[in-house]
Structures are given as C-alpha cells and as structure tokens.
Design a protein around this motif. Sequence first.
Motif, short mmCIF file in Angstrom:
data_model
loop_
_atom_site.label_atom_id
_atom_site.label_comp_id
_atom_site.label_asym_id
_atom_site.label_seq_id
_atom_site.Cartn_x
_atom_site.Cartn_y
_atom_site.Cartn_z
N PHE A 35 52.29 -29.76 37.00
CA PHE A 35 53.00 -28.59 36.48
C PHE A 35 54.20 -29.06 35.67
CE2 PHE A 35 51.11 -26.51 40.29
CZ PHE A 35 50.40 -25.54 39.62
N PRO A 36 54.74 -28.20 34.80
CA PRO A 36 55.99 -28.55 34.12
C PRO A 36 57.13 -28.75 35.13
CG PRO A 36 54.91 -26.73 33.00
CD PRO A 36 54.17 -26.95 34.29
N LEU A 37 58.16 -29.44 34.69
CA LEU A 37 59.33 -29.65 35.54
C LEU A 37 60.10 -28.35 35.72
CD1 LEU A 37 60.74 -32.95 33.96
CD2 LEU A 37 59.09 -32.71 35.81
N GLY A 38 60.62 -28.14 36.92
CA GLY A 38 61.48 -27.00 37.19
C GLY A 38 60.79 -25.79 37.78
N LEU A 39 59.48 -25.83 37.97
CA LEU A 39 58.75 -24.67 38.48
C LEU A 39 58.52 -24.72 39.98
CD1 LEU A 39 56.03 -24.11 35.73
CD2 LEU A 39 58.22 -22.94 36.01
N THR A 40 58.33 -25.91 40.53
CA THR A 40 57.99 -26.05 41.94
C THR A 40 58.67 -27.31 42.48
OG1 THR A 40 56.18 -26.27 43.52
CG2 THR A 40 55.83 -27.23 41.36
N PRO A 41 59.11 -27.29 43.72
CA PRO A 41 59.81 -28.47 44.26
C PRO A 41 58.91 -29.69 44.46
CG PRO A 41 59.69 -26.74 45.92
CD PRO A 41 59.13 -26.17 44.66
N THR A 42 57.61 -29.48 44.57
CA THR A 42 56.69 -30.58 44.80
C THR A 42 55.72 -30.71 43.63
OG1 THR A 42 56.80 -30.14 47.17
CG2 THR A 42 55.05 -31.58 46.42
N LEU A 43 55.72 -31.86 42.99
CA LEU A 43 54.80 -32.12 41.89
C LEU A 43 53.85 -33.24 42.27
CD1 LEU A 43 57.08 -32.23 38.69
CD2 LEU A 43 55.55 -30.40 39.42
N ASN A 44 52.61 -33.12 41.84
CA ASN A 44 51.63 -34.18 42.01
C ASN A 44 51.56 -34.94 40.69
OD1 ASN A 44 49.57 -35.85 42.77
ND2 ASN A 44 47.98 -34.30 42.58
N ILE A 45 52.40 -35.94 40.54
CA ILE A 45 52.51 -36.67 39.28
C ILE A 45 51.61 -37.90 39.33
CG2 ILE A 45 54.07 -37.90 37.74
CD1 ILE A 45 56.34 -36.19 39.00
N ARG A 46 50.60 -37.90 38.46
CA ARG A 46 49.66 -39.02 38.40
C ARG A 46 50.05 -39.97 37.27
NH1 ARG A 46 44.12 -37.53 37.19
NH2 ARG A 46 45.11 -36.17 35.71
N MET A 47 50.14 -41.23 37.61
CA MET A 47 50.42 -42.26 36.60
C MET A 47 49.10 -42.69 35.97
SD MET A 47 53.65 -43.03 36.30
CE MET A 47 53.56 -44.64 35.55
N GLN A 48 49.17 -43.03 34.72
CA GLN A 48 48.03 -43.58 34.02
C GLN A 48 48.49 -44.89 33.37
OE1 GLN A 48 45.56 -40.78 32.10
NE2 GLN A 48 44.83 -42.19 30.55
N THR A 49 47.63 -45.88 33.42
CA THR A 49 47.94 -47.18 32.83
C THR A 49 46.89 -47.53 31.81
OG1 THR A 49 49.00 -47.94 34.86
CG2 THR A 49 48.28 -49.64 33.33
#
Length: 168
Positions: free
Chosen positions: A94-108
Amino acid sequence: LLFYLADVSGHGVTSSLLSTWMAAFHGRANTPQTLLSDMNQLLVEQNSGKHITLICGRLNCTTQQVDWCSAGHYPPAILIHPQQPPEILSTSSFPLGLTPTLNIRMQTLQLHEGSRLIFCSDGALEGFSGGLSQQLDQLVEQLVEQRYAPPDNLPDDLALLCLTYTAH
C-alpha cells in the motif's frame, strides 16, 4: 547509492512540505525497506491525511546490483535489456501513510551491459490514450525505442529516473 521517486497525494503547501520532509529524512536509512517502513510509521503517527506512493532503491555501483521496493507506486519499474523484450517489474505494498503495517517486498536484480532500469511518475502516462494498461504499453514502447517525449501541457508532475549500465 540510495535513490527514490515519490508522489505525494494532492497539491499545495502540505504536499510540498511532505516532499521536503522526505528529502531530509532519507539519509537515516541504509536499505530501501527500512526507509519505507520508517517513513510509513512517521506518516501514520502524524495523521496528515496524505499518502505517498514511492519507489526506493539502492544501487551498488561496483557490482551493478539494484535492491528496490515499492509502496503503491504506479507505473511499475521497467527493465529494458538490449535484444530482449522489456520486463515490467511489479512489487508493491500500500502507499505510505495509510496503514501502520506494510508488507514491503524487496526485489533484487543485476544490471548487465546496456540494461536500463526505468522508474516513472504517473505523469509519464498522461500523453497516452486508453486505460492504464494501454497507456503503460505505449510508454514502454516509446522507452524501448528511446523516443519518449512528454506532451507540451502536462496536467500532472513528471519524473523519470533511469539507471543505465555502460561498461568502461
């Protein structure tokens, strides 16, 4: 090299201040994932009513490896290799600032000679017709052919960030 491309929702003073805040804040993180998590936490705590879409990455200039992640950013990253079809690289929370928990996936990914990794703001799609999918197809086609030119009168901001690997 840590880099980011961001789009703050709305216009005006609050959006401008958030853009300035991001520029001052990014020096505190040493990974894209940490930067996005920390920025999200502060945005949620501030409850500004704004959100930010963002692509953030780190380029190792010695190995040409790029680690990156996205927080709701569109269009997705585009990877162009010589003599191969382009790749649309989608990784998003999700965009930043909408929910306290983000599932941020890194890609290499590894850049190879002649490769171009391109990140764009949504303003890059403004000159094309059709729905989002058709606009993205047209943008990619022009980027592959290196003939992208923005229209004269853009209703939105435009940013393009291109990482190109050229051997010495």
